[in-house]
Design an enzyme around this catalytic site. Structure first.
Site, PDB file in Angstrom:
ATOM      1  N   GLU A  90       0.820  -1.222   0.000  1.00 45.99           N
ATOM      2  CA  GLU A  90       0.000   0.000   0.000  1.00 45.99           C
ATOM      3  C   GLU A  90       0.854   1.274   0.000  1.00 45.99           C
ATOM      4  OE1 GLU A  90      -3.083   1.891   3.159  1.00 45.99           O
ATOM      5  OE2 GLU A  90      -3.339  -0.237   2.705  1.00 45.99           O
ATOM      6  N   ASP A  91       1.976   1.244   0.716  1.00 44.36           N
ATOM      7  CA  ASP A  91       2.729   2.484   0.952  1.00 44.36           C
ATOM      8  C   ASP A  91       4.059   2.593   0.212  1.00 44.36           C
ATOM      9  OD1 ASP A  91       0.705   3.142   2.668  1.00 44.36           O
ATOM     10  OD2 ASP A  91       1.774   2.596   4.489  1.00 44.36           O
TER      11      ASP A  91
END
Length: 736
Positions: A90-91
């Protein structure tokens, strides 16, 4: 700028990682340690330039989530690896495909379930709800996704202090709305209690602090009392050569606060502030007999309350919880809750599903928790509800108590409390539920909406001519029944909704309104309907008069005349506010910022100065100001956190607000006069309305007042409490 000591941080990262490995040691096999090391190195490299809001290196977070998975939930190597890597897709630039190549499909599947959905969603839905749904759907694949997510949420709540106020409210509300009930249902009582306490800390800090302080103040007296209470029990247990451990601990802050609210009493009047837990070491085969033996010992010394005996040993709770609870009267006249359980039961109670599986292999004992997970999987794989409906439906299955009933052949069925004969019919089989016309309980005919009681033996009566009706949704509480009824009604509703669509389109043409997705959403919101299909069906059947669309047009035109701001969400609003008032201003000041944007006080909770508040950007009515403990706050913030804005009270503007209080006392001549003297003469407060009743010598008055802030109201309440014969005084929700 704070200078970062990289060497010290690296030492701390290494220390935390070693601590994680030490906790994981009992679970490790073969080359597990090297796989964990590999995952740690990938996470460390991926997050190397990232920091949390607190300023700490981001890697602290995945290490801590992995530690919670091991130490507080009892998960193994696969979960540790997934926890260390849970944010990388996600990051960072690492892809799911790369994770699969490095750690295999199972870890990749878990991380996929933990990765938020990105993109734009249609109006009327919620990104938070879509993410909840995605995560919850993994129940049908791997329950570890949920357990790791709970560990992630627990650490986020423990470190919430560094987040801005609106983010604190959003995250805390999501937690109490879904994650705490989820922890409860999965048997993670320690995590559930901590999440609830942390929610209270961030949503109503003053209440949290007051209860925490009072628990701390009574600690020494409580210790002395517990020691005295358990002394004769210990002596008897020793004489019977039983191996045991006794713990005495206070109830959670949140549960005490709930009791104070439910009973409308102060802290000092809550009688069961703490529980005594007796944990026994004994073989699985004799657990039940030993627990009842200890119950007999306890009740030999202390008189039990017969209404407070809870036997979750013979039949466990739906989340696998097993224990024997009784409430007994101590020698000093205090009620004390005593919980009796074995070491195995205690571990399942604290660590929930993971411990349940560990012991299942040893005891070969299935539980109602397995049945609940199976039912939820069925519900999820077959549901076609919107994300918001889906989350609401799932949530309704989390906190329910159970009712135990039997089929005509004597098979036990465990259903949520308040389940009806119709729920029972659908639980047996979809076709039985769809054709159900009634039931027999103890050979007596009962209707579809008969609420089941513990011990009922239920026989379902069916007819081939029967089919589900809309009203049935009001009779059932189980997801299975609701999903099947909706499914049956769906086809018919689709036909009606098309008819309704034609009616609305004709009306919009007459009113010269161009039908767009925004207009459809605004019309549905105006009529307070959850989804488009329900709204259009009601138009077709006449339940909603199509002439009412004229009111929608009038409301829409009147709103155009007002300054409601152009901000569709919190970020846009803050940007707008900073443009007008300066870069340092990102909080809406109530009583001062009317010239910037129009807002209204929410009628559901009517906040007054001094109350903790937040602003909410509505779809068609501008910004509304709610109390953080408003009945609707949790749902608004957990499903639409992107529309929550920071708000506070402007101190310089003197305005009068309406607040209500309830006064209860022993009736006597002159009591009303004494109360009104305090209000009018001492506090100089104007009364808006007063309703008074007296029955059996008990006086009850509901008083609406014009006051300036919460301090003003609290001072008034303190003075009224001093009036002779007054028993209770407290603020209540305003009702117009």
């Amino acid at each position: 700028m704070v200078e970062i000591d990289t060497a010290e941080e690296n030492k701390e990262i290494a220390r935390r990682y070693r601590h994680l490995l030490k906790q994981a040691q009992p679970y490790l096999q073969d080359d597990d340690a090297s796989i964990i090391r590999k995952a740690f190195n990938v996470a460390l490299e991926a997050h190397k330039d990232m920091r949390r809001k607190s300023g700490e290196p981001y890697i602290y977070h995945p290490i801590e989530v992995a530690r919670i998975c091991v130490d507080e939930i009892g998960l193994g190597t696969t979960s540790i690896v997934a926890a260390l890597l849970h944010d990388v897709v996600e990051d960072t630039d690492i892809t799911l495909k790369e994770i699969e190549e490095l750690f295999g499909p199972k870890v990749a599947q878990i991380i996929d379930g933990l990765t938020k959905i990105s993109g734009v969603f249609e109006k009327g839905t919620s990104q938070q709800a879509e993410n909840f749904r995605k995560m919850l759907l993994t129940l049908s694949e791997d329950l570890r996704v949920i357990l790791i997510k709970l560990a992630d949420r627990l650490h986020n709540m423990r470190t919430l202090n560094s987040m801005p106020r609106n983010k604190q409210l959003k995250i805390a509300s999501e937690t109490i709305y879904l994650y705490a009930p989820l922890a409860h249902r999965l048997g993670l009582y320690a995590i559930k209690s901590e999440l609830e306490d942390l929610w209270l800390k961030y949503s109503n800090y003053n209440v949290y602090k007051e209860i925490a302080n009072k628990i701390n103040e009574t600690k020494r007296a409580r210790g002395t009392f517990i020691k005295s209470f358990i002394e004769p029990i210990k002596k008897e247990l020793d004489e019977n050569n039983l191996k045991y451990e006794i713990k005495g601990r206070p109830k959670s802050i949140h549960s005490i606060w709930n009791k104070m609210r439910a009973q409308n009493v102060p802290f000092e009047e809550i009688y069961d502030l703490f529980a005594i837990r007796i944990i026994l070491d004994c073989p699985f085969e004799i657990e039940k007999a030993i627990c009842w033996q200890v119950y007999s010992i306890v009740t030999d010394y202390y008189k039990p309350n017969p209404d407070r005996l809870r036997d979750w040993i013979s039949t466990s709770k739906a989340n696998g919880y097993e224990s024997l609870h009784t409430t007994v009267m101590s020698k000093s006249g205090k009620w004390v809750e005593v919980q009796i359980r074995t070491r195995r039961m205690d571990e399942i109670a604290e660590k929930g599903y993971a411990a349940h599986w560990k012991y299942k292999e040893k005891t070969n004992k299935s539980s109602s928790l397995d049945e609940w997970v199976a039912k939820i999987r069925d519900m999820m794989t077959e549901s076609d509800a919107t994300a918001l409906e889906f989350v609401d439906e799932f949530k309704s299955n989390l906190y329910n108590d159970e009712v135990f009933v039997f089929t005509p052949k004597g098979d036990l069925k465990i259903l949520p409390k308040d389940s009806t004969a119709l729920d029972f019919a659908f639980d047996i089989h979809t076709e039985v539920g769809a054709k159900c016309i009634g039931a027999k309980v103890s050979q007596k005919l009962v209707p579809l909406n008969y609420k089941l009681k513990n011990g009922d033996q239920v026989e379902i009566i069916t007819s081939n001519k029967q089919k589900p009706a809309e009203g049935w949704l009001g009779y059932v509480v189980t997801s299975k029944a609701r999903a099947r009824i909706r499914e049956s009604l769906q086809e018919e509703k689709k036909i009606r909704s098309e008819e309704g669509r034609e009616i609305v389109l004709r009306k919009l043409k007459q009113m010269k309104i161009e039908p767009s997705s925004d207009i459809w959403h605004e019309i549905r919101s105006f009529f307070n309907e959850k989804n488009q299909m329900d709204f259009l069906s009601k138009i077709a059947t006449g339940e909603i008069d199509s002439k009412e669309l004229k009111r929608f047009k009038e409301k829409k035109e009147s709103l155009k005349q007002k300054k409601t701001g152009n901000a569709p969400d919190a970020k846009s609003f803050e940007k707008e506010l900073k443009n007008v008032k300066g870069e340092e201003h990102d909080v809406l000041l109530i009583g001062e910022d009317m010239d910037v944007v129009e807002y209204t006080i929410a009628q559901c909770c009517k906040p007054i100065p001094g109350d903790e508040v937040f602003g909410f950007v509505t779809v068609s009515e501008g910004i509304k100001i709610h109390r953080t403990n408003c009945p609707n706050a949790v749902e608004l913030m957990s499903n639409h956190g992107h529309r929550v804005i920071k708000a506070g009270w402007a101190s310089k503007k003197q305005t009068r607000f309406v607040a209500s209080m309830l006064v209860i006392g022993t009736d006597r001549v002159g009591l009303i006069s004494d109360i009104t003297k305090v209000i009018s003469e001492q506090m100089k407060v104007n009364v808006r309305s007063m309703s008074i009743s007296s029955e059996d010598g008990i006086f009850e008055g509901k008083i609406q007042l014009f006051i300036s802030d919460t301090d003003h109201l609290n001072d008034l309440i303190k003075l009224i409490r001093k009036v002779p014969d007054i028993i209770k005084v407290h603020r209540i929700e305003d009702k117009d």
